[in-house]
Design a protein around this motif. Structure first.
Motif, short mmCIF file in Angstrom:
data_model
loop_
_atom_site.label_atom_id
_atom_site.label_comp_id
_atom_site.label_asym_id
_atom_site.label_seq_id
_atom_site.Cartn_x
_atom_site.Cartn_y
_atom_site.Cartn_z
N GLY A 182 60.77 98.47 117.44
CA GLY A 182 60.02 99.62 116.97
C GLY A 182 59.98 100.71 118.01
O GLY A 182 60.64 100.61 119.06
N ASP A 329 52.90 101.91 111.78
CA ASP A 329 52.92 100.47 111.51
C ASP A 329 51.59 99.80 111.89
O ASP A 329 51.04 100.07 112.96
N ALA A 363 60.02 106.67 112.41
CA ALA A 363 59.38 105.78 111.42
C ALA A 363 60.23 105.62 110.16
O ALA A 363 59.99 104.69 109.38
N PRO A 367 59.66 100.32 112.60
CA PRO A 367 58.21 100.43 112.72
C PRO A 367 57.86 101.38 113.87
O PRO A 367 58.54 101.38 114.89
#
Ligand SMILES: [Zn+2]
Length: 409
Positions: A182, A329, A363, A367
């Protein structure tokens, strides 16, 4: 509670001040995209990345990335190093220096599996377009987009700018699917929510979408002295009434944090002795709930019909930009909250971001999470933008701790 973060607060502040000294303007900085001061800031970062075990690379759109061969999960972190014109020292650099600090603490530590990789996304501030650097990285920027991009101040094309700084012809770095668990970004809040609530850390829940409209009024251009009031079809007056009507009607159905702005009004021909025959307004709505935007969009169009019904002026509503809100997230939000419990006395607050950030672009493919630190008096995009040193260090501790937490999942 065990101490884990190991941030060197003095080093974080020294780095931010080193970046502030490049392109300094009053108490802030002036670093437009691809200016000499912006490029020197990117070089500064590339010189620091090896301290964190990262190989520095600048790509064909001006993104700087620091990558590592260290095995295990990888977290991407960063922000941007160019500034708005004559603006503040923390908008962008704060997130880059936090990411660098996280990499310096985490990457050499053999007890931590995985690593933090660092990014400085080019042109977040939109001198040439919208999020060109991060959009390039996620694969949402075409060569034609780059052909069309020009500097909003100087008119210099992006192609020319890339040639001027020696990046033309270089490959653009693209996200490697599955490489990162992420993306985490820190930023100054640029508002007063944290300061007025006495909180140290903002846990961003979503980044608002921006919907922009061109609303055009057409009436009849005529002589300002000889045309009786009852006979006028004044497009400028219709526009002014429309603005007031928006402010009356929107609160009936908007959300708790919806904001709307008429940022530009143009009257045609725009002379003191001529009744305007045409008028145009650029109008923007921001919210993180698309259902609310849909309701306001419907209302705007029905108001335009009502306004046109008296026969004096026609009103045309044209949507020229839509931006879906980006949800942050949940795992990232919890990691920031847990880190705040350790290093900020739990003084955190979940909140949406009213400003756009590269995290909304990242995004779309992985995440993402964001944390905010307080802005003194909520000032940003101005050279007086500032955050207390102690709050900067607290934010760094929370950021690095959240990175550790996310890598250990
Ligand atoms: Zn920024």
């Amino acid at each position: 509670m065990p101490d884990r973060s190991q941030v060197d607060g003095a080093r974080v502040l020294a780095d931010l001040n080193a970046l502030r000294a490049i392109g300094a303007y009053k108490t802030g900085v002036h670093k437009p995209t691809f200016s000499e001061s912006h490029m020197r800031s990117l070089e500064w970062l590339m010189g620091r990345l090896p301290e964190a075990g990262l190989a520095p690379e600048i790509d064909g759109i001006g993104n700087v990335l620091g990558t590592t061969e260290k095995s295990g999960p990888k977290l991407l972190a960063g922000s941007h190093l160019e500034s708005q014109n004559f603006a503040g020292w923390l908008d962008g650099p704060l997130g880059v220096v936090y990411a660098l600090e996280a990499a310096r603490v985490i990457n050499p530590d053999t007890n931590i599996k995985g690593a933090v990789e660092v990014a400085a996304w080019c042109d977040e501030e939109g001198h040439f377009g919208h999020f060109l650097g991060s959009r390039s990285y996620v694969g949402a920027l075409t060569e034609a987009d780059i052909d069309a991009a020009t500097d909003r101040n100087s008119g210099r094309t992006m192609r020319q700018a890339l040639r001027d700084v020696g990046l033309a012809g270089r490959a653009r770095a693209m996200a490697e699917p599955g490489r990162h668990l992420g993306y985490l970004e820190a930023h100054i809040e640029q508002g007063e929510t944290l300061e007025s609530g006495g909180r140290k850390i903002g846990v961003v829940t979503s980044i608002v979408g921006i919907w922009q409209y061109r609303i055009t009024f057409n009436g009849q251009q005529n002589h300002a002295g000889t045309t009786r009031m009852a006979a006028r079809r004044d497009a400028g007056l219709a526009l002014a009434k429309f603005c007031v009507a928006i402010d009356d009607r929107f609160p009936e159905i908007c959300g708790p944090r919806t904001v709307w702005t008429t940022g530009r009004i143009t009257l045609n021909p725009g002379a003191p002795s001529i009744i305007p025959g045409g008028a145009e307004m650029l109008f923007q709505i921001r919210d993180d709930d698309p259902r609310i935007i849909d309701r306001l969009d419907d209302l705007l169009r029905s108001m335009a019909l009502q306004f046109g019904a008296d026969g004096r002026c026609t009103v045309e509503v044209e949507r020229i930009r839509t931006g879906s809100p980006a949800l942050m997230d949940e795992t990232f939000q919890r990691a920031i909250e847990a880190a705040s419990a350790r290093f900020a006395g739990g003084s955190c607050l979940r909140m949406p971001s009213g400003a756009g950030h590269d995290a909304q672009v990242l995004a779309t493919i992985m995440p993402a999470g964001m944390l905010f630190v307080p802005s003194i008096d909520g000032i940003s995009h101005h050279w007086n933008e500032n955050t207390a040193d102690a709050d900067i260090v607290t934010g760094a501790e929370v950021f690095v701790e959240a990175c550790r937490d996310l890598l250990s999942k």
